[in-house]
Design a protein around this motif. Structure first.
Motif, PDB file in Angstrom:
ATOM      1  N   LEU A 112       0.975  -1.086   0.077  1.00 57.69           N
ATOM      2  CA  LEU A 112       0.060  -0.061  -0.037  1.00 57.69           C
ATOM      3  C   LEU A 112       0.877   1.268   0.144  1.00 57.69           C
ATOM      4  CD1 LEU A 112      -2.807  -0.834   2.663  1.00 57.69           C
ATOM      5  CD2 LEU A 112      -3.024  -0.931   0.150  1.00 57.69           C
ATOM      6  N   ALA A 113       2.317   1.104   0.273  1.00 59.94           N
ATOM      7  CA  ALA A 113       2.976   2.266   0.528  1.00 59.94           C
ATOM      8  C   ALA A 113       3.408   2.740  -0.888  1.00 59.94           C
ATOM      9  CB  ALA A 113       4.206   2.001   1.761  1.00 59.94           C
ATOM     10  N   PHE A 114       3.234   1.995  -2.005  1.00 60.23           N
ATOM     11  CA  PHE A 114       3.933   2.192  -3.431  1.00 60.23           C
ATOM     12  C   PHE A 114       2.899   2.153  -4.225  1.00 60.23           C
ATOM     13  CE2 PHE A 114       7.348   0.412  -0.929  1.00 60.23           C
ATOM     14  CZ  PHE A 114       8.565   1.606  -1.326  1.00 60.23           C
ATOM     15  N   PRO A 115       1.678   3.163  -4.146  1.00 60.32           N
ATOM     16  CA  PRO A 115       0.458   3.421  -5.142  1.00 60.32           C
ATOM     17  C   PRO A 115       0.910   3.417  -6.529  1.00 60.32           C
ATOM     18  CG  PRO A 115       0.782   5.288  -3.689  1.00 60.32           C
ATOM     19  CD  PRO A 115       1.764   4.275  -3.220  1.00 60.32           C
ATOM     20  N   GLU A 116       2.030   4.062  -6.703  1.00 61.01           N
ATOM     21  CA  GLU A 116       2.524   4.246  -8.132  1.00 61.01           C
ATOM     22  C   GLU A 116       2.643   2.945  -8.816  1.00 61.01           C
ATOM     23  OE1 GLU A 116       6.285   4.706  -5.603  1.00 61.01           O
ATOM     24  OE2 GLU A 116       4.210   5.241  -5.590  1.00 61.01           O
ATOM     25  N   TRP A 117       3.020   1.710  -8.091  1.00 60.08           N
ATOM     26  CA  TRP A 117       3.304   0.496  -8.492  1.00 60.08           C
ATOM     27  C   TRP A 117       2.097  -0.225  -8.727  1.00 60.08           C
ATOM     28  CZ3 TRP A 117       7.774  -1.308 -11.114  1.00 60.08           C
ATOM     29  CH2 TRP A 117       8.840  -0.384 -11.197  1.00 60.08           C
ATOM     30  N   THR A 118       1.189  -0.371  -7.298  1.00 57.88           N
ATOM     31  CA  THR A 118       0.353  -1.341  -6.768  1.00 57.88           C
ATOM     32  C   THR A 118      -1.059  -0.685  -7.160  1.00 57.88           C
ATOM     33  OG1 THR A 118       0.472  -0.638  -4.599  1.00 57.88           O
ATOM     34  CG2 THR A 118       1.882  -2.527  -5.205  1.00 57.88           C
ATOM     35  N   GLN A 119      -1.122   0.697  -7.351  1.00 59.97           N
ATOM     36  CA  GLN A 119      -2.320   1.209  -7.161  1.00 59.97           C
ATOM     37  C   GLN A 119      -2.901   1.539  -5.781  1.00 59.97           C
ATOM     38  OE1 GLN A 119      -3.111   2.951 -10.066  1.00 59.97           O
ATOM     39  NE2 GLN A 119      -1.070   1.951 -11.030  1.00 59.97           N
ATOM     40  N   GLY A 120      -2.390   1.118  -4.827  1.00 62.43           N
ATOM     41  CA  GLY A 120      -2.727   1.459  -3.415  1.00 62.43           C
ATOM     42  C   GLY A 120      -4.020   0.482  -3.119  1.00 62.43           C
ATOM     43  N   HIS A 121      -4.884   1.217  -2.571  1.00 56.56           N
ATOM     44  CA  HIS A 121      -6.299   0.508  -2.099  1.00 56.56           C
ATOM     45  C   HIS A 121      -7.080   0.590  -3.499  1.00 56.56           C
ATOM     46  CE1 HIS A 121      -5.845   0.779   2.272  1.00 56.56           C
ATOM     47  NE2 HIS A 121      -5.229   1.855   2.276  1.00 56.56           N
ATOM     48  N   SER A 122      -7.196   1.150  -4.385  1.00 57.86           N
ATOM     49  CA  SER A 122      -7.799   1.096  -5.583  1.00 57.86           C
ATOM     50  C   SER A 122      -7.748  -0.276  -6.283  1.00 57.86           C
ATOM     51  CB  SER A 122      -7.640   2.100  -6.675  1.00 57.86           C
ATOM     52  OG  SER A 122      -7.452   3.285  -6.172  1.00 57.86           O
ATOM     53  N   GLY A 123      -6.594  -0.881  -6.138  1.00 55.94           N
ATOM     54  CA  GLY A 123      -6.482  -2.300  -6.808  1.00 55.94           C
ATOM     55  C   GLY A 123      -6.023  -2.306  -8.096  1.00 55.94           C
ATOM     56  N   VAL A 124      -5.422  -3.108  -8.874  1.00 55.42           N
ATOM     57  CA  VAL A 124      -4.613  -3.118  -9.914  1.00 55.42           C
ATOM     58  C   VAL A 124      -5.243  -4.364 -10.860  1.00 55.42           C
ATOM     59  CG1 VAL A 124      -2.794  -4.749  -9.165  1.00 55.42           C
ATOM     60  CG2 VAL A 124      -2.375  -3.219 -10.973  1.00 55.42           C
TER      61      VAL A 124
END
Length: 263
Positions: A112-124
């Motif tokens: 969750l700390a790297f949303p630019e990679w994992t999209q955070g809480h939004s999911g991918v």
């Protein structure tokens, strides 16, 4: 029956079959660690999460095909598993379980700390490629999700997944059966039964435990990649939480600890 199963069941039961195949690979992974080596892990979902997100990132950013993403996801999870194995050498029972719960929380926080990679809480989303896409983003091969007719047989996305997952599951079962019959597997079981007695007989408990963590996390990473491909879209929590870890423990306990067939 297994080979013809996708062609005479409904879409609902085909989805359940694909979920079951993912569960078989994931439970065999945990069986290596807990059933063979006796190391209790409550952080199994962390390794599945690492495998799933590795697959998603490789597919969305670089268009890596699935046949390459699957082993890479396993190696990513195995790297973390080996690192945890060194820290867990002096721990057993509930103490080790608490450490692995901490691993689960740490992996969740890191994803969750790297949303630019994992999209955070939004999911991918999780794309599935046959081959690397060209510079313009297109591919000469049809998408894995496209329907294909082979004679009278229609291969939908779910049916393709079934045969892919079935092949992976059979390979993982074969590997696990050979592990349990090998010197490494016997060393794991000796450490599980009594590590001090095993060490007096020449077994290296450190090597056995670290190998168990490495093999288990590698297979769990592959199970996570399979789960991601089946879902086509993933988020961190749910499903990769403590409930998933407990579910896998229930699978191997109800099936029979220490047996591949139980998993």
């Amino acid at each position: 029956i297994v080979v013809t199963y996708p062609f005479w069941v409904s879409a609902h039961w085909l989805t359940i079959a694909n979920q079951a195949l993912v569960a078989v690979v994931g439970s065999i992974a945990l069986m290596v660690l807990t059933g063979f080596a006796g190391q209790i892990s409550m952080g199994h979902a962390a390794f599945l999460a690492l495998g799933a997100y590795t697959t998603a990132i490789l597919g969305t950013r670089w268009g890596v095909p699935f046949w390459m993403s699957l082993p890479l996801s396993g190696f990513c999870a195995a790297g973390v598993g080996l690192a945890i194995g060194f820290f867990a050498l002096r721990l057993k029972g509930l103490y080790l379980a608490i450490v692995t719960i901490g691993l689960l929380v740490l992996v969740e926080h890191s994803l969750l700390a790297f949303p630019e990679w994992t999209q955070g809480h939004s999911g991918v989303r999780v794309p599935m490629h046959w081959w690397f896409p060209s510079a313009d983003g297109t591919s000469a091969l049809p998408a894995f999700k496209d329907k294909v007719m082979l004679g009278p047989l229609l291969f939908t996305f779910e049916r393709k997944l079934f045969f892919l997952f079935l092949g992976i599951t059979l390979v993982v079962m074969y590997v696990a059966k050979n592990i349990i019959r090998s010197n490494t597997g016997r060393a794991m079981m000796a450490v599980r039964d009594h590590d001090l007695a095993a060490s007096t007989l020449g077994v290296n408990p450190t090597r056995a435990k670290i190998l168990a963590f490495g093999i288990s996390s590698f297979l769990a990473g592959i199970a996570g990649a399979m789960f991601a491909y089946k879902q086509t879209f993933i988020s961190v929590n749910p499903p990769f939480n403590l409930n998933m870890s407990v579910a896998f423990i229930a699978m191997i306990v109800l099936g029979g600890m220490g047996t591949v067939y139980g998993a």
